[in-house]
Motif scaffolding. Sequence first.
Motif, PDB file in Angstrom:
ATOM      1  N   GLY A   1      51.567  83.672  59.888  1.00 50.96           N
ATOM      2  CA  GLY A   1      50.170  84.098  60.002  1.00 50.96           C
ATOM      3  C   GLY A   1      49.246  82.931  60.270  1.00 50.96           C
ATOM      4  O   GLY A   1      49.633  81.761  60.198  1.00 50.96           O
ATOM      5  N   GLU A   2      47.997  83.268  60.551  1.00 52.13           N
ATOM      6  CA  GLU A   2      46.969  82.280  60.876  1.00 52.13           C
ATOM      7  C   GLU A   2      46.612  81.427  59.658  1.00 52.13           C
ATOM      8  O   GLU A   2      46.619  81.907  58.525  1.00 52.13           O
ATOM      9  N   ASP A   3      46.297  80.175  59.909  1.00 56.30           N
ATOM     10  CA  ASP A   3      45.870  79.249  58.856  1.00 56.30           C
ATOM     11  C   ASP A   3      44.536  79.719  58.274  1.00 56.30           C
ATOM     12  O   ASP A   3      43.548  79.852  58.999  1.00 56.30           O
ATOM     13  N   PRO A   4      44.471  79.963  56.954  1.00 58.11           N
ATOM     14  CA  PRO A   4      43.205  80.410  56.366  1.00 58.11           C
ATOM     15  C   PRO A   4      42.215  79.286  56.097  1.00 58.11           C
ATOM     16  O   PRO A   4      41.046  79.558  55.818  1.00 58.11           O
ATOM     17  N   LEU A   5      42.657  78.021  56.190  1.00 60.82           N
ATOM     18  CA  LEU A   5      41.784  76.928  55.767  1.00 60.82           C
ATOM     19  C   LEU A   5      40.451  76.889  56.514  1.00 60.82           C
ATOM     20  O   LEU A   5      39.403  76.708  55.862  1.00 60.82           O
ATOM     21  N   PRO A   6      40.396  77.055  57.842  1.00 63.75           N
ATOM     22  CA  PRO A   6      39.083  77.045  58.493  1.00 63.75           C
ATOM     23  C   PRO A   6      38.132  78.112  57.953  1.00 63.75           C
ATOM     24  O   PRO A   6      36.921  77.877  57.831  1.00 63.75           O
ATOM     25  N   TRP A   7      38.672  79.268  57.610  1.00 63.98           N
ATOM     26  CA  TRP A   7      37.845  80.331  57.036  1.00 63.98           C
ATOM     27  C   TRP A   7      37.383  79.973  55.622  1.00 63.98           C
ATOM     28  O   TRP A   7      36.236  80.237  55.242  1.00 63.98           O
ATOM     29  N   LEU A   8      38.273  79.372  54.852  1.00 65.14           N
ATOM     30  CA  LEU A   8      37.895  78.939  53.505  1.00 65.14           C
ATOM     31  C   LEU A   8      36.803  77.880  53.569  1.00 65.14           C
ATOM     32  O   LEU A   8      35.838  77.910  52.787  1.00 65.14           O
ATOM     33  N   LEU A   9      36.923  76.952  54.504  1.00 70.50           N
ATOM     34  CA  LEU A   9      35.917  75.891  54.634  1.00 70.50           C
ATOM     35  C   LEU A   9      34.587  76.451  55.119  1.00 70.50           C
ATOM     36  O   LEU A   9      33.522  75.940  54.738  1.00 70.50           O
TER      37      LEU A   9
ATOM     38  N   HIS B   1      22.128  84.767  32.028  1.00 69.93           N
ATOM     39  CA  HIS B   1      23.356  84.806  32.826  1.00 69.93           C
ATOM     40  C   HIS B   1      23.401  83.650  33.828  1.00 69.93           C
ATOM     41  O   HIS B   1      22.410  82.938  34.044  1.00 69.93           O
ATOM     42  N   ILE B   2      24.576  83.470  34.407  1.00 68.88           N
ATOM     43  CA  ILE B   2      24.816  82.359  35.334  1.00 68.88           C
ATOM     44  C   ILE B   2      24.315  82.738  36.723  1.00 68.88           C
ATOM     45  O   ILE B   2      24.773  83.744  37.289  1.00 68.88           O
ATOM     46  N   PRO B   3      23.394  81.952  37.300  1.00 71.30           N
ATOM     47  CA  PRO B   3      23.004  82.227  38.688  1.00 71.30           C
ATOM     48  C   PRO B   3      24.208  81.999  39.602  1.00 71.30           C
ATOM     49  O   PRO B   3      24.853  80.954  39.541  1.00 71.30           O
ATOM     50  N   THR B   4      24.510  82.979  40.412  1.00 76.15           N
ATOM     51  CA  THR B   4      25.766  82.978  41.165  1.00 76.15           C
ATOM     52  C   THR B   4      25.541  83.455  42.598  1.00 76.15           C
ATOM     53  O   THR B   4      24.753  84.372  42.841  1.00 76.15           O
ATOM     54  N   VAL B   5      26.243  82.831  43.517  1.00 71.14           N
ATOM     55  CA  VAL B   5      26.264  83.281  44.909  1.00 71.14           C
ATOM     56  C   VAL B   5      27.705  83.677  45.243  1.00 71.14           C
ATOM     57  O   VAL B   5      28.623  82.855  45.116  1.00 71.14           O
ATOM     58  N   LEU B   6      27.913  84.924  45.637  1.00 70.38           N
ATOM     59  CA  LEU B   6      29.239  85.410  46.021  1.00 70.38           C
ATOM     60  C   LEU B   6      29.350  85.420  47.539  1.00 70.38           C
ATOM     61  O   LEU B   6      28.574  86.070  48.224  1.00 70.38           O
ATOM     62  N   TRP B   7      30.345  84.680  48.042  1.00 71.01           N
ATOM     63  CA  TRP B   7      30.697  84.713  49.461  1.00 71.01           C
ATOM     64  C   TRP B   7      31.981  85.527  49.557  1.00 71.01           C
ATOM     65  O   TRP B   7      33.065  85.034  49.277  1.00 71.01           O
ATOM     66  N   SER B   8      31.849  86.790  49.916  1.00 72.32           N
ATOM     67  CA  SER B   8      32.999  87.690  49.952  1.00 72.32           C
ATOM     68  C   SER B   8      33.328  88.007  51.406  1.00 72.32           C
ATOM     69  O   SER B   8      32.673  88.833  52.038  1.00 72.32           O
ATOM     70  N   ASP B   9      34.346  87.338  51.932  1.00 74.85           N
ATOM     71  CA  ASP B   9      34.710  87.492  53.341  1.00 74.85           C
ATOM     72  C   ASP B   9      36.160  87.951  53.441  1.00 74.85           C
ATOM     73  O   ASP B   9      37.088  87.141  53.367  1.00 74.85           O
ATOM     74  N   PRO B  10      36.379  89.262  53.600  1.00 71.69           N
ATOM     75  CA  PRO B  10      37.757  89.774  53.664  1.00 71.69           C
ATOM     76  C   PRO B  10      38.468  89.447  54.976  1.00 71.69           C
ATOM     77  O   PRO B  10      39.643  89.779  55.131  1.00 71.69           O
ATOM     78  N   ARG B  11      37.768  88.774  55.889  1.00 67.84           N
ATOM     79  CA  ARG B  11      38.402  88.403  57.164  1.00 67.84           C
ATOM     80  C   ARG B  11      39.304  87.183  57.032  1.00 67.84           C
ATOM     81  O   ARG B  11      40.029  86.845  57.974  1.00 67.84           O
ATOM     82  N   VAL B  12      39.281  86.505  55.886  1.00 64.07           N
ATOM     83  CA  VAL B  12      40.150  85.341  55.697  1.00 64.07           C
ATOM     84  C   VAL B  12      41.597  85.766  55.953  1.00 64.07           C
ATOM     85  O   VAL B  12      42.074  86.738  55.363  1.00 64.07           O
ATOM     86  N   PRO B  13      42.325  85.063  56.803  1.00 66.62           N
ATOM     87  CA  PRO B  13      43.707  85.465  57.108  1.00 66.62           C
ATOM     88  C   PRO B  13      44.582  85.515  55.863  1.00 66.62           C
ATOM     89  O   PRO B  13      44.347  84.800  54.877  1.00 66.62           O
ATOM     90  N   ASP B  14      45.589  86.347  55.924  1.00 69.68           N
ATOM     91  CA  ASP B  14      46.493  86.556  54.797  1.00 69.68           C
ATOM     92  C   ASP B  14      47.152  85.243  54.378  1.00 69.68           C
ATOM     93  O   ASP B  14      47.774  84.563  55.185  1.00 69.68           O
ATOM     94  N   ARG B  15      47.004  84.905  53.113  1.00 66.10           N
ATOM     95  CA  ARG B  15      47.496  83.617  52.618  1.00 66.10           C
ATOM     96  C   ARG B  15      49.021  83.587  52.518  1.00 66.10           C
ATOM     97  O   ARG B  15      49.654  82.574  52.819  1.00 66.10           O
TER      98      ARG B  15
END
Length: 239
Positions: free
Chosen positions: A61-69, A39-53
């Motif tokens: 709403g708040e810009d999500p880009l800083p959270w995505l970065l 299988h593919i070695p994978t790292v999941l970054w799951s952050d539901p705090r990212v502002p609503d796109r």
Amino acid sequence: MTDQGAPMLGVLGGMGPLASAQFMARLTLLTPAERDQDHIPTVLWSDPRVPDRTAAQRGTGEDPLPWLLRGISGLEAAGCGAIAIPCNTAHGWFDGMVAATRLPILHIVDAAAEELARLGLRGGRIGLLGTEGTLAMRLYQKRLDQRGYETITPDDAEMTRVVSPAIAEVKANHVREAYEPLMEAAKRLVARGAHAVVLGCTEIPLGIAAGPAAPFPIADTIDALARASIRWHQARQGA
């Protein structure tokens, strides 16, 4: 012997969490493997705090880009070799993300186009279901038009009455309740001449899967991105 040099896939998720979990499940199930180590070695970054796109796209709403970065930086630090984002609307900030990382980011719309081709559709009229933000940013229309597709979408009334509430149901973990409205919206697109329907929001496949299968071709963008991720991994393995 286990290949310790196998490239890791980074998954920028949490938008929403259930869609990210489904992506991980489908990535695993679609990977040709006979043992854990295949299988593919994978790292999941799951952050539901990212502002609503969608709210950000509307300017309410708040810009999500800083959270995505922030997530991308975490995946870089973890040693990932590429990034997949199982959220369609987040691709509205694709250029900003690409500019901030040395890693390739797999584009979900390109993955959807490959999925349509896999289904035997290399042009023609395609229906698209997605969030209001995805449709307003024309993420699919721009890229699919370049490949010879004509993209049609629900009208404003259908979005307000049917599609957006159904997406909200999935985000609230009411997956079964989302099936009938989403299937209704998909059937309306087919009645307007769509040869297939792209599920251009990663919550929508979860709702569509909660009931009987559609009697027309469906391009599931969770599966499409999973297959694109597998192709990336296989290419790196062969390099």
